[in-house]
Design an enzyme around this catalytic site. Structure first.
Site, PDB file in Angstrom:
ATOM      1  N   ASN A   1       0.983  -1.241   0.012  1.00 34.11           N
ATOM      2  CA  ASN A   1       0.102   0.151   0.117  1.00 34.11           C
ATOM      3  C   ASN A   1       0.642   1.167  -0.053  1.00 34.11           C
ATOM      4  O   ASN A   1       1.827   1.178   0.595  1.00 34.11           O
ATOM      5  CB  ASN A   1      -0.831   0.148   1.134  1.00 34.11           C
ATOM      6  CG  ASN A   1      -0.123   0.700   2.471  1.00 34.11           C
ATOM      7  OD1 ASN A   1      -0.485   1.809   2.466  1.00 34.11           O
ATOM      8  ND2 ASN A   1       0.042  -0.029   3.299  1.00 34.11           N
TER       9      ASN A   1
ATOM     10  N   PHE B   1      -1.735   8.027   4.370  1.00 37.00           N
ATOM     11  CA  PHE B   1      -2.329   8.572   5.508  1.00 37.00           C
ATOM     12  C   PHE B   1      -3.733   9.155   5.027  1.00 37.00           C
ATOM     13  O   PHE B   1      -3.960  10.319   5.443  1.00 37.00           O
ATOM     14  CB  PHE B   1      -1.721   9.467   6.629  1.00 37.00           C
ATOM     15  CG  PHE B   1      -0.566   8.952   7.078  1.00 37.00           C
ATOM     16  CD1 PHE B   1      -0.387   7.679   7.629  1.00 37.00           C
ATOM     17  CD2 PHE B   1       0.326   9.740   7.897  1.00 37.00           C
ATOM     18  CE1 PHE B   1       0.460   7.086   8.622  1.00 37.00           C
ATOM     19  CE2 PHE B   1       1.203   9.324   8.951  1.00 37.00           C
ATOM     20  CZ  PHE B   1       1.297   8.090   9.077  1.00 37.00           C
TER      21      PHE B   1
ATOM     22  N   SER C   1       5.354   5.096   8.821  1.00 35.15           N
ATOM     23  CA  SER C   1       4.771   4.739   7.673  1.00 35.15           C
ATOM     24  C   SER C   1       5.646   5.180   6.335  1.00 35.15           C
ATOM     25  O   SER C   1       6.433   6.352   6.554  1.00 35.15           O
ATOM     26  CB  SER C   1       3.557   5.665   7.353  1.00 35.15           C
ATOM     27  OG  SER C   1       3.071   5.645   6.258  1.00 35.15           O
TER      28      SER C   1
ATOM     29  N   ASN D   1       5.063   6.163   3.479  1.00 29.81           N
ATOM     30  CA  ASN D   1       4.133   6.623   2.565  1.00 29.81           C
ATOM     31  C   ASN D   1       4.200   8.103   2.863  1.00 29.81           C
ATOM     32  O   ASN D   1       3.314   8.968   2.052  1.00 29.81           O
ATOM     33  CB  ASN D   1       2.767   6.263   2.450  1.00 29.81           C
ATOM     34  CG  ASN D   1       2.971   4.680   1.803  1.00 29.81           C
ATOM     35  OD1 ASN D   1       3.882   4.350   0.981  1.00 29.81           O
ATOM     36  ND2 ASN D   1       2.347   3.589   2.459  1.00 29.81           N
ATOM     37  N   THR D   2       4.468   8.837   3.689  1.00 30.31           N
ATOM     38  CA  THR D   2       4.650  10.280   3.978  1.00 30.31           C
ATOM     39  C   THR D   2       6.231  10.693   3.968  1.00 30.31           C
ATOM     40  O   THR D   2       6.814  10.201   4.890  1.00 30.31           O
ATOM     41  CB  THR D   2       4.049  10.688   5.325  1.00 30.31           C
ATOM     42  OG1 THR D   2       2.669  10.243   5.618  1.00 30.31           O
ATOM     43  CG2 THR D   2       3.982  12.383   5.441  1.00 30.31           C
TER      44      THR D   2
ATOM     45  N   LYS E   1       5.663   3.103  17.266  1.00 28.84           N
ATOM     46  CA  LYS E   1       5.559   1.962  16.104  1.00 28.84           C
ATOM     47  C   LYS E   1       6.816   2.248  15.205  1.00 28.84           C
ATOM     48  O   LYS E   1       6.800   3.330  14.703  1.00 28.84           O
ATOM     49  CB  LYS E   1       4.375   2.168  15.362  1.00 28.84           C
ATOM     50  CG  LYS E   1       4.150   0.774  14.267  1.00 28.84           C
ATOM     51  CD  LYS E   1       2.577   0.848  14.004  1.00 28.84           C
ATOM     52  CE  LYS E   1       2.550  -0.172  12.967  1.00 28.84           C
ATOM     53  NZ  LYS E   1       1.177  -0.470  12.552  1.00 28.84           N
TER      54      LYS E   1
ATOM     55  N   ASN F   1       5.793  -1.850  11.287  1.00 23.25           N
ATOM     56  CA  ASN F   1       5.223  -1.165  10.178  1.00 23.25           C
ATOM     57  C   ASN F   1       5.501  -2.109   9.213  1.00 23.25           C
ATOM     58  O   ASN F   1       6.319  -3.263   8.948  1.00 23.25           O
ATOM     59  CB  ASN F   1       5.327   0.050  10.145  1.00 23.25           C
ATOM     60  CG  ASN F   1       4.205   1.040   9.499  1.00 23.25           C
ATOM     61  OD1 ASN F   1       3.569   0.502   8.644  1.00 23.25           O
ATOM     62  ND2 ASN F   1       3.945   2.105  10.341  1.00 23.25           N
TER      63      ASN F   1
HETATM   64  C1  LIG Z   1      -3.804  -0.996   3.498  1.00 23.33           C
HETATM   65  C2  LIG Z   1      -2.762  -0.995   4.636  1.00 23.33           C
HETATM   66  C3  LIG Z   1      -2.986   0.113   5.518  1.00 23.33           C
HETATM   67  C4  LIG Z   1      -2.122   0.523   6.547  1.00 23.33           C
HETATM   68  N1  LIG Z   1      -2.054   1.577   7.265  1.00 23.33           N
HETATM   69  C5  LIG Z   1      -1.583   1.890   8.206  1.00 23.33           C
HETATM   70  C6  LIG Z   1      -1.624   2.976   9.154  1.00 23.33           C
HETATM   71  O1  LIG Z   1      -2.604   4.057   8.837  1.00 23.33           O
HETATM   72  N2  LIG Z   1      -1.069   3.197  10.206  1.00 23.33           N
HETATM   73  C7  LIG Z   1      -0.134   2.499  10.683  1.00 23.33           C
HETATM   74  O2  LIG Z   1       0.609   2.547  11.543  1.00 23.33           O
HETATM   75  N3  LIG Z   1      -0.039   1.173   9.941  1.00 23.33           N
HETATM   76  C8  LIG Z   1      -0.711   0.827   8.957  1.00 23.33           C
HETATM   77  N4  LIG Z   1      -0.433  -0.261   8.233  1.00 23.33           N
HETATM   78  C9  LIG Z   1       0.459  -1.402   8.796  1.00 23.33           C
HETATM   79  C10 LIG Z   1      -0.381  -2.296   9.572  1.00 23.33           C
HETATM   80  O3  LIG Z   1      -0.830  -1.847  10.804  1.00 23.33           O
HETATM   81  C11 LIG Z   1       0.966  -3.319  10.164  1.00 23.33           C
HETATM   82  O4  LIG Z   1       1.594  -2.847  10.935  1.00 23.33           O
HETATM   83  C12 LIG Z   1       1.579  -3.953   8.869  1.00 23.33           C
HETATM   84  O5  LIG Z   1       0.593  -4.181   7.832  1.00 23.33           O
HETATM   85  C13 LIG Z   1       2.069  -5.542   9.284  1.00 23.33           C
HETATM   86  O6  LIG Z   1       1.136  -6.361   9.577  1.00 23.33           O
HETATM   87  P1  LIG Z   1       0.287  -7.245   8.599  1.00 23.33           P
HETATM   88  O7  LIG Z   1       1.382  -8.106   7.794  1.00 23.33           O
HETATM   89  O8  LIG Z   1      -0.701  -8.302   9.472  1.00 23.33           O
HETATM   90  O9  LIG Z   1      -0.600  -6.568   7.657  1.00 23.33           O
HETATM   91  C14 LIG Z   1      -1.307  -0.535   7.113  1.00 23.33           C
HETATM   92  C15 LIG Z   1      -1.385  -1.801   6.410  1.00 23.33           C
HETATM   93  C16 LIG Z   1      -2.024  -2.091   5.121  1.00 23.33           C
HETATM   94  C17 LIG Z   1      -1.971  -3.488   4.494  1.00 23.33           C
END
Ligand SMILES: Cc1cc2nc3c(=O)[nH]c(=O)nc-3n(C[C@H](O)[C@H](O)[C@H](O)COP(=O)(O)O)c2cc1C
Length: 380
Positions: free
Chosen positions: A134, A138, A196, A198-199, A234, A263
């Site tokens: 992704n 934000f 993140s 992406n910022t 985080k 993350n």
């Molecule tokens: C579509 C998407 C959006 C995410 N948005 C955020 C976010 O806004 N803030 C954040 O701290 N992590 C975000 N994450 C990261 C997840 O919270 C997590 O740390 C990461 O995906 C690893 O876990 P997973 O493999 O179970 O997805 C996002 C992940 C995905 C897939």
């Protein structure tokens, strides 16, 4: 559509064949809809899921096996399996997620002002690898609508709030302080998300000096208003060991209450096969498991029990959750696993963890935390 990698547990199959009008029953209807949802763009499917979850009647979660209870940050978690940030960015469905069986739900990331995020498409499934990329950036409604929602919910179950900074803000640290002040009275814990990808420039806040200032100001704000509210940090899985040393040193000196590791990653492991692997953004799901678990173990070694860790990254089975705990996690979180396994994954993990505790010589989750950290921390 590809089927689940592991067959569902026998209990899950039995449960699904019986008429069930509890929320779990409703949630299993979502699982039935999964193959159809996969025909949609990933982001449209997600929007549909949020809308459907928001429309469900309020329900109380079923009681968990007492062996799954975890004490951390001064809170009692009914089970260690949490919803990771990003699924419920705007705090629309935390109670539906708790009713689905999660032991805690983290909303956000929220930024003070609403933000559109990057142009679509910006979420990609890597079906062949069971991963997700992704580059949302934000996208969120800003603080105000979430404040209204959190104020009106009956406060049952543990809900965390993950805060970030607007892309075009003059002072990023100000945005985090604002988030702490705004949500400390409304959430059970807060997460400072500086990881993140992406910022642009956000992850620079993980550098020692910037992090020290950010934590000093954020925790000062917390102490002034809500002294006992836990604040977690985080981090990214892409830190070098030198950077991790710095982050943990500052986090310990400033006495954060815990850390979430990790993350998404900007790296692209060699194992990736799906054509979408070339998309830019943060990679999550199964291909993140090894990297994030190694980072978790290395963090656990450096933290020396000064505070608990939450393990996230690629959890899509009870075994994966157990490995996170053995690598150093007191609690775990997941998001991408649900994309592939549906909500049934939550019960599958809880049942699998309870079964392991029944046979483990030390029968508590806490007693198993970090037991394999040395193995995981080794260079692989
Ligand atoms: C579509 C998407 C959006 C995410 N948005 C955020 C976010 O806004 N803030 C954040 O701290 N992590 C975000 N994450 C990261 C997840 O919270 C997590 O740390 C990461 O995906 C690893 O876990 P997973 O493999 O179970 O997805 C996002 C992940 C995905 C897939």
């Amino acid at each position: 559509m590809r089927g689940p990698v592991h067959p569902p547990a026998r209990e899950t199959i039995l449960r699904r064949t019986r008429p069930d009008f509890s929320l779990r029953g409703n949630v299993n209807l979502f699982d039935l809809a999964l193959p159809f949802a996969r025909l949609l763009d990933a982001e449209d499917a997600h929007k549909l899921a949020i809308r459907a979850l928001a429309a469900l009647p309020a329900r109380t979660p079923a009681a968990d096996d007492p062996r799954l209870r975890v004490e951390a940050f001064g809170l009692t978690f009914p089970n260690p399996v949490g919803l990771a940030a990003g699924f419920d960015k705007n705090a629309e469905v935390p109670d539906a997620m708790l009713a689905a069986g999660f032991g805690f739900a983290e909303c956000g990331t929220l930024t003070p002002r609403p933000q559109a995020g990057n142009p679509r498409p910006r979420v990609f499934r890597l079906l062949a690898d069971k991963g997700v990329i992704n580059r949302l950036g934000f996208n969120n409604e800003g603080f105000a609508p979430a404040v209204t929602r959190l104020k009106t919910r009956a406060r049952r179950g543990i809900v965390g709030l993950n805060v970030g900074a607007n892309k075009d803000t003059a002072d990023r640290t100000d945005d985090y302080v604002d988030g702490i002040k705004t949500f400390a009275p409304l959430a059970d814990y807060l997460t400072i998300n500086i990881s993140s990808p992406n910022t642009p420039g956000l992850r620079d806040l993980q550098a020692a000096e910037a992090l020290d200032d950010l934590l000093a100001r954020s925790l000062e704000a917390r102490d002034a208003f809500t002294p006992r509210k836990p604040v977690l940090l985080k981090i990214a899985p892409d830190l070098t060991l030198q950077e991790l040393d710095d982050v943990v040193r500052v986090a310990r000196a400033r006495r954060v209450d815990g850390m979430i590791v990790s993350n998404t990653t900007v790296s692209r492991p060699d194992v990736l096969r799906d054509p979408n692997r070339k998309e830019s953004g943060g990679l999550s799901g199964r291909p993140l498991f090894d990297l994030s678990t190694r980072m978790l173990a290395r963090t656990w070694q450096r933290v020396e029990n000064q505070f608990p860790l939450v393990g996230a990254g690629g959890i899509d089975s009870a075994d994966a959750a157990w490995q996170k705990i053995r690598a150093g996690a007191a609690l775990v979180q997941l998001y991408s696993g649900m994309v592939y396994r549906g909500f049934g994954l939550i019960d599958e993990i809880k049942t699998g963890l309870a079964a392991r505790l029944a046979t483990a010589s030390e029968g508590s989750l806490a007693a198993n935390t970090g037991k394999d950290a040395a193995d995981w921390a080794r260079e692989k």
